[in-house]
Motif scaffolding. Structure first.
Motif, PDB file in Angstrom:
ATOM      1  N   ARG A  95       0.825  -1.197   0.000  1.00  0.00           N
ATOM      2  CA  ARG A  95       0.000   0.000   0.000  1.00  0.00           C
ATOM      3  C   ARG A  95       0.870   1.261   0.000  1.00  0.00           C
ATOM      4  NH1 ARG A  95      -5.031   1.691   1.713  1.00  0.00           N
ATOM      5  NH2 ARG A  95      -4.883   3.591   2.924  1.00  0.00           N
ATOM      6  N   GLU A  96       1.857   1.212   0.876  1.00  0.00           N
ATOM      7  CA  GLU A  96       2.756   2.354   0.974  1.00  0.00           C
ATOM      8  C   GLU A  96       3.510   2.572  -0.344  1.00  0.00           C
ATOM      9  OE1 GLU A  96       5.129   2.002   4.352  1.00  0.00           O
ATOM     10  OE2 GLU A  96       6.145   3.926   4.045  1.00  0.00           O
ATOM     11  N   ILE A  97       3.948   1.455  -0.918  1.00  0.00           N
ATOM     12  CA  ILE A  97       4.690   1.564  -2.171  1.00  0.00           C
ATOM     13  C   ILE A  97       3.803   2.125  -3.272  1.00  0.00           C
ATOM     14  CG2 ILE A  97       5.824   0.223  -3.993  1.00  0.00           C
ATOM     15  CD1 ILE A  97       6.803  -1.646  -1.719  1.00  0.00           C
ATOM     16  N   ARG A 152      12.012  -7.873  -8.344  1.00  0.00           N
ATOM     17  CA  ARG A 152      10.958  -8.728  -8.854  1.00  0.00           C
ATOM     18  C   ARG A 152       9.585  -8.303  -8.350  1.00  0.00           C
ATOM     19  NH1 ARG A 152      11.431 -14.270  -7.286  1.00  0.00           N
ATOM     20  NH2 ARG A 152      13.610 -13.995  -7.786  1.00  0.00           N
ATOM     21  N   HIS A 153       9.498  -7.957  -7.043  1.00  0.00           N
ATOM     22  CA  HIS A 153       8.175  -7.769  -6.466  1.00  0.00           C
ATOM     23  C   HIS A 153       7.639  -6.346  -6.579  1.00  0.00           C
ATOM     24  CE1 HIS A 153       8.134 -11.825  -5.177  1.00  0.00           C
ATOM     25  NE2 HIS A 153       9.328 -11.680  -4.657  1.00  0.00           N
ATOM     26  N   LEU A 154       8.541  -5.387  -6.722  1.00  0.00           N
ATOM     27  CA  LEU A 154       8.046  -4.013  -6.856  1.00  0.00           C
ATOM     28  C   LEU A 154       7.162  -3.894  -8.076  1.00  0.00           C
ATOM     29  CD1 LEU A 154      10.760  -1.401  -5.920  1.00  0.00           C
ATOM     30  CD2 LEU A 154       8.711  -2.107  -4.696  1.00  0.00           C
ATOM     31  N   ARG A 155       7.534  -4.650  -9.112  1.00  0.00           N
ATOM     32  CA  ARG A 155       6.766  -4.568 -10.343  1.00  0.00           C
ATOM     33  C   ARG A 155       5.332  -5.057 -10.153  1.00  0.00           C
ATOM     34  NH1 ARG A 155      10.845  -7.473 -13.206  1.00  0.00           N
ATOM     35  NH2 ARG A 155      12.470  -6.152 -12.382  1.00  0.00           N
ATOM     36  N   ASN A 156       5.161  -5.985  -9.193  1.00  0.00           N
ATOM     37  CA  ASN A 156       3.819  -6.557  -9.010  1.00  0.00           C
ATOM     38  C   ASN A 156       2.969  -5.798  -8.005  1.00  0.00           C
ATOM     39  OD1 ASN A 156       4.823  -8.514 -10.682  1.00  0.00           O
ATOM     40  ND2 ASN A 156       5.461  -9.824  -8.986  1.00  0.00           N
ATOM     41  N   VAL A 157       3.542  -4.766  -7.412  1.00  0.00           N
ATOM     42  CA  VAL A 157       2.779  -4.027  -6.407  1.00  0.00           C
ATOM     43  C   VAL A 157       1.921  -2.967  -7.087  1.00  0.00           C
ATOM     44  CG1 VAL A 157       2.963  -2.403  -4.522  1.00  0.00           C
ATOM     45  CG2 VAL A 157       4.348  -4.456  -4.522  1.00  0.00           C
TER      46      VAL A 157
END
Ligand SMILES: Nc1ncnc2c1ncn2[C@@H]1O[C@H](COP(=O)(O)OP(=O)(O)O)[C@@H](O)[C@H]1O
Ligand SMILES: [Mg+2]
Lengths: 289, 222
Positions: free
Chosen positions: A199-201, A284-289
Motif C-alpha cells: 500500500r505504501e509503495i 521482482r516484487h516491486l513490479r507486481n505491487v
C-alpha cells in the motif's frame, strides 16, 4: 536524519517480528557457514602441522668430500622451494636410528661397521609442501653425482594433498550452499516486507516517487539486516567455539578462532547476502505491487 | 483499453479537456470511469489509440517518465489512501519528500496546503483520529502539495456522508477556481446537477454523452 534512514527505521519499527526473523535467519545461515569455517580453519591448521614433516632425504655416496657436500648444500638451499638443508653424517644417522628405532637398538649396538649413509635433510617452504613440488625438488637433487638415492614419502604427501583439496572443496561447497539458502530466506522476508508495504509503495508511486527512491530503503534495510545478522553470527560462533573448547577433553588446546580479517569478511558477506536478497526480491516484487 | 484477462474496459472514445477546466466523469459502476483516470495517470497503458496528458504520450511513456508525469498530477481516491502510521502532516510531507523537495521548505508548504483544505489545526492527528471528510481533505492536500496543474479525483465523495461530501466538493471547486484542472469521477448525480460543469458520461466503456458536445478526432486529455 536523512529521509532514507528515517524510512528504513520506520520499516524496522513497523515490522519488528519480521525484521527479527530476517536477522536471525541471516545469523543462523552465517553461523552455519561459520561453524564449517571453524572446522576448516582448524583442519587446515592441523594439516599445516602435519605438513612440516614433508621432508626430502638425499642419501649420499660414501666417501664424498665434505667440501663438495657443503657447496651442494648451499646450492640446494638456494632452490626457491627449499626452506632449509641439514647435513646428517653417518654417526648422527646411527645415533638417530638407535633413538628412534628402539626395537633395533641391540642390532645397531652390535654392529662393527655403520651401515647407514650420510644424508641431506631438505625441508620445503610452507607453500611448496605438496607432492608435485617435492617430486620436482627431489629430481633436481638426484642430479648431483654424489647422491645415491632420494626419498620423500611420495605416497603420504599425495594423500595429504588430497585431504587438503577435499577440505577446501567441502568447505567451499557447504559455504556456498548455506549462503544460497540465506539469500533465498532474505529474499522471502524482503518479499513479505514488500507485500506488507504494498500500500505504501503504491502511494509512493502515486505521488511520483522514482523506483530508485522506492528501492533505497529496502536495500538499506537488507544491508542493515545482513550487518546485524553477521554480527550475531560472530557472537554465536564465538559462543559455540568457547563451549566446544571448554568441553573438549582432547589435546586440542591450540584450537583457532577466526582472524579479524575473516570476521570482517564474514560481516561483509552478511551485508552482501542482505543486499543481494533485497535487490533480487525488490526488483521482482516491486513490479507486481 | 483492455485488461490482461478481461474484455475491452473502455473503447471508442475520444475527448479533450482544456487547461483549468472542471470535468465530471459519470456513469454507472463498471462503466469505465476509474479505468479512464488510471489511463490518464499511466497506471494503465492504452492497448489501442492515443492519449496525451500534459505533453506526455501515455502509450510511449518509459518507466523513468512515469514519476515525472505523476508529479504533474494530483490524485484523490474514494478510499483516501492515507498511510495509517503517519500523521496528516507526515502524509502530506511524504509526497514532497518522495519527490526530493528541499527539506527546509517542506514544513511551510505542508502547512500552507493543510490551511488551504481547512485542516491547519489537525496536522498532528493520525488518520484514525480524523473523520472521513477530514481524511479526504488530507488526501486532497497531499494531491495538491506539489502544485499540479491537473487534479484527478475518483469518487472522492463516495465514502462520505452528505455534509462532508458537500464540503469536499466545494473544496474541489475552489481548487478549480484557482486554475487547477479537475477531473472528477462520480455517480452522484446530485453533485453533478448542482453545477454547470462539463459532464462526460460513460456507459459500458464508451463515452455516450459530452455536455460540451465537442468531439475531436483524437482521444486525449491535456
Ligand atoms: N483489473 C481489472 N481486470 C479486469 N477487468 C477490470 C479490472 N478493473 C476493472 N475492470 C473492468 O473494467 C470495466 C470498467 O471498470 P472501472 O473503470 O473500474 O469502472 P467504474 O470506475 O466506472 O466503476 C468493468 O467492466 C470492470 O469489470
Ligand atoms: Mg471506479
Amino acid at each position: 536524519m536523512s529521509l532514507l534512514t528515517r524510512e528504513t527505521i520506520r520499516s524496522f519499527r513497523r515490522a519488528p517480528m519480521l525484521s527479527a526473523l530476517s536477522i536471525t535467519t541471516i545469523a543462523f545461515s552465517l553461523f552455519t557457514v561459520g561453524l564449517f569455517g571453524l572446522v576448516a580453519v582448524n583442519m587446515r591448521e592441523a594439516l599445516r602441522g602435519i605438513s612440516t614433516r614433508v621432508q626430502i632425504e638425499a642419501f649420499l655416496l660414501r666417501g664424498t668430500p665434505p667440501e663438495t657436500i657443503t657447496l651442494a648444500s648451499q646450492d640446494i638451499a638456494a632452490f626457491p622451494e627449499v626452506e632449509a638443508v641439514v647435513y646428517v653424517d653417518e654417526d648422527q644417522a646411527l645415533q638417530r636410528a638407535q633413538q628412534e628405532l628402539v626395537e633395533f637398538k641391540d642390532a645397531y649396538r652390535d654392529l662393527q661397521v655403520n651401515p647407514l649413509p650420510a644424508s641431506l635433510q631438505v625441508t620445503l617452504k610452507e607453500e611448496y609442501r605438496d607432492a608435485a613440488s617435492a617430486a620436482a625438488v627431489a629430481r633436481r637433487i638426484e642430479g648431483f653425482s654424489f647422491v645415491d638415492d632420494v626419498r620423500f614419502g611420495q605416497e603420504w604427501i599425495e594423500r595429504l594433498d588430497r585431504l587438503r583439496n577435499l577440505a577446501g572443496f567441502v568447505g567451499l561447497v557447504i559455504g556456498l550452499a548455506f549462503a544460497a539458502v540465506a539469500v533465498v530466506i532474505i529474499g522471502v522476508t524482503i518479499r513479505m516486507t514488500v507485500l506488507q508495504r504494498a500500500r505504501e509503495i503504491s502511494i509512493m508511486r502515486l505521488v511520483g516517487a522514482t523506483d530508485a527512491f522506492i528501492r533505497g530503503p529496502f536495500l538499506l534495510d537488507g544491508a542493515l539486516k545482513g550487518l546485524l545478522g553477521g554480527l550475531l553470527a560472530i557472537l554465536l560462533s564465538r559462543a559455540a567455539f568457547e563451549l566446544f573448547r571448554r568441553n573438549s577433553t582432547t589435546g586440542l588446546h591450540t584450537l583457532l578462532f577466526f582472524e579479524p580479517k575473516h570476521l570482517a569478511l564474514g560481516i561483509l558477506f552478511g551485508v552482501a547476502i542482505g543486499l543481494g536478497g533485497s535487490l533480487v526480491s525488490v526488483g521482482r516484487h516491486l513490479r507486481n505491487v | 483499453m483492455a485488461y490482461p484477462r478481461g474484455g475491452m474496459a473502455v473503447k471508442d472514445l475520444s475527448f479533450r479537456v482544456a487547461k483549468g477546466e472542471f470535468v465530471f466523469l459519470t456513469g454507472h459502476s463498471g462503466a469505465g470511469k476509474s479505468t479512464i483516470l488510471k489511463l490518464i495517470s499511466a497506471d494503465l497503458r492504452p492497448t489501442h489509440g492515443e492519449l496525451r496528458v500534459s505533453g506526455f504520450s501515455i502509450g510511449e511513456l518509459t518507466a523513468r517518465e512515469v514519476p515525472k508525469l505523476r508529479r504533474r498530477l494530483g490524485i484523490v481516491f474514494q478510499d483516501f489512501r492515507l498511510l495509517q502510521d503517519r500523521t496528516a502532516e507526515e502524509n502530506v510531507a511524504f509526497a514532497l519528500e518522495v519527490t526530493g523537495a528541499r527539506p527546509d521548505t517542506i514544513p511551510t508548504r505542508v502547512h500552507r496546503v493543510l490551511t488551504q483544505v481547512g485542516l491547519a489545526s489537525r496536522g498532528r492527528a493520525y488518520p484514525t483520529e480524523l473523520s472521513g471528510g477530514e481524511q479526504q481533505r488530507v488526501g486532497i492536500a497531499r494531491a495538491l502539495v506539489n502544485d499540479p496543474p491537473i487534479l484527478l479525483a475518483d469518487e472522492p465523495t463516495g465514502n462520505l456522508d452528505e455534509r462532508s461530501s458537500r464540503g469536499v466538493f466545494q473544496l474541489l471547486r475552489d481548487i478549480n477556481a484557482g486554475g487547477t484542472c479537475v477531473v472528477m469521477a462520480t455517480h452522484e448525480l446530485a453533485l453533478v446537477r448542482q453545477t454547470q460543469y462539463r459532464v462526460l458520461e460513460m456507459r459500458e466503456g464508451s463515452l455516450v454523452f459530452d455536455s460540451a458536445e465537442e468531439r475531436i478526432a483524437t482521444e486525449g486529455v491535456s
